[in-house]
Design an enzyme around this catalytic site. Structure first.
Site, PDB file in Angstrom:
ATOM      1  CE  LYS A 320      66.964  21.748 112.226  1.00  0.00           C
ATOM      2  NZ  LYS A 320      67.322  21.746 113.839  1.00  0.00           N
ATOM      3  NE  ARG A 355      73.960  18.845 113.740  1.00  0.00           N
ATOM      4  CZ  ARG A 355      72.827  18.165 113.126  1.00  0.00           C
ATOM      5  NH1 ARG A 355      71.740  19.124 112.497  1.00  0.00           N
ATOM      6  NH2 ARG A 355      72.860  17.012 112.742  1.00  0.00           N
TER       7      ARG A 355
END
Length: 376
Positions: A320, A355
């Site tokens: 991210k 995740r």
């Protein structure tokens, strides 16, 4: 009462809450292994005196109080605090009592950090390497299982910042064949469906999914909790501020941890009212979903604090933008090392789920971390 991680930036928290600088410096100097925060105190002076008599160093501001003591003293006084109506049911090391998560007929251990592999059957997910064509789903799933995935997370709609929503029918066309294809080759792997639409979740569970992963925490579709309750499956409640289309337009928090905790408390209450079992709830603070880089880093620094609610935690930070921000404006394809660092921290803090896009690399990093801290 909140238990605050000893890794938290306590000075910053106290400044945010309006405490006097002299008190802040004194508290920081005296801060011990246990730091507690009390809100909405009815009789502050009497309460501070009680804690002081029990061997706590305290500072107060209005009806809010921070207290610190040693682990040994805290354990000795828990019963006394409980007699005063102060809830002390959580463990001081932020562990939870639940040992396994039952996802349909699949047991997932909550005594380790489970790896959730991302399979996006989308044309526009932020990381190009995660986009999977329908004819590639089975191969990618089998590779992730071989690499050590504990869960496969199937998504049919990109929720990257500024993304546009897709129709329910289009999402179903993407995810249902993917879930059915995986189920044909493996009956045992746990599958989660990444959706905020209750009908997509329902059809996915009927096709073989075991877990609902809702980025809105049940706020975008009021029927989501009812679906989770009806099928008696775990649901991941994620915190988001806004929607994917607008969540990164100047998000702001006075206290990001406290705001997320309050959100979780409210959503857990709503889930329970809808019939969801408490043992079926997983919490995700939502890295990158309406957060600034400093908010994301604060969440990662203090992620174990969310366990005061007694539920397992999922962290989804793989590749991210916060990693790119920290490491010098790197694109998603260059953020693997930063992702691995986050997974190592999560394993060290005993976070139950991460995740990730890269199962093999993250799994190995987590196993090595667990071996160092817990033994082989």
């Amino acid at each position: 009462m909140r238990l605050i991680s000893k890794d938290a930036n306590i000075k910053r928290i106290l400044y945010q809450k309006g405490f006097d600088e002299k008190d802040i410096l004194e508290f920081e100097k005296k801060a011990n292994s246990i730091i507690l925060r009390f809100d909405n105190i009815k009789n502050p002076s009497d309460f501070v005196q009680l804690l002081s008599n029990l061997g706590y160093f305290t500072i107060s501001n209005g009806n809010m109080c921070f207290a610190t003591t040693s682990l040994l003293n805290f354990e000795k006084t828990r019963c006394i605090l409980a007699e005063e109506g102060i809830e002390c049911s959580f463990d001081t090391d932020f562990t939870i009592s639940q040992r396994y998560l039952l996802a349909k007929d699949k047991n997932l251990s909550l005594l380790k950090t489970n790896v959730m592999g991302i399979i996006n059957v989308t044309p526009d997910s932020f990381y190009e390497g995660s986009r999977t064509q329908h004819d590639e789903v089975t191969q990618r799933a089998l590779q992730m299982i071989q690499d050590g995935a504990d869960v496969l997370d199937i998504g049919g709609e990109s929720t990257r910042p500024f993304s546009e929503p897709v129709s329910e029918d289009e999402e179903l066309k993407r995810v249902i064949p993917a879930i059915e294809a995986i189920r044909e080759v493996d009956k045992n792997i746990a599958i989660s469906i990444d959706t905020y639409k209750s009908r997509v979740a329902q059809k996915a569970i009927e096709a073989g999914a075991d877990i609902i992963n809702d980025i809105s925490g049940g706020t975008f579709d009021k029927d989501m909790f009812h679906v989770a309750a009806y099928f008696d499956v775990p649901i991941i409640i994620m915190h988001i501020k806004g929607t994917p289309k607008d969540m990164q337009k100047n998000p702001y928090y006075e206290d990001v941890i406290e705001e997320i905790l309050q959100f979780f408390e409210e959503r857990i209450e709503q889930a329970l009212k809808a019939g969801v079992k408490l043992e079926n709830i997983i919490l995700d603070p939502g890295i990158g979903f309406g957060k600034r880089p400093e908010d994301n880093l604060e969440i990662l620094r203090r992620c174990e604090e969310f366990k005061v609610l007694g539920r397992p935690i999922l962290i989804g930070a793989s590749r991210k933008s916060v990693i790119g921000h920290v490491l010098g404006k790197l694109g998603p394809e260059e953020r693997l090392e930063g992702t691995l660092a986050i997974s190592v921290i999560c394993a060290q803090k005993k976070i139950e789920f991460v995740r990730v896009h890269d199962v093999k690399e993250n799994k190995k990093a987590i196993l090595m971390t667990q071996a160092i801290f817990e033994g082989v």
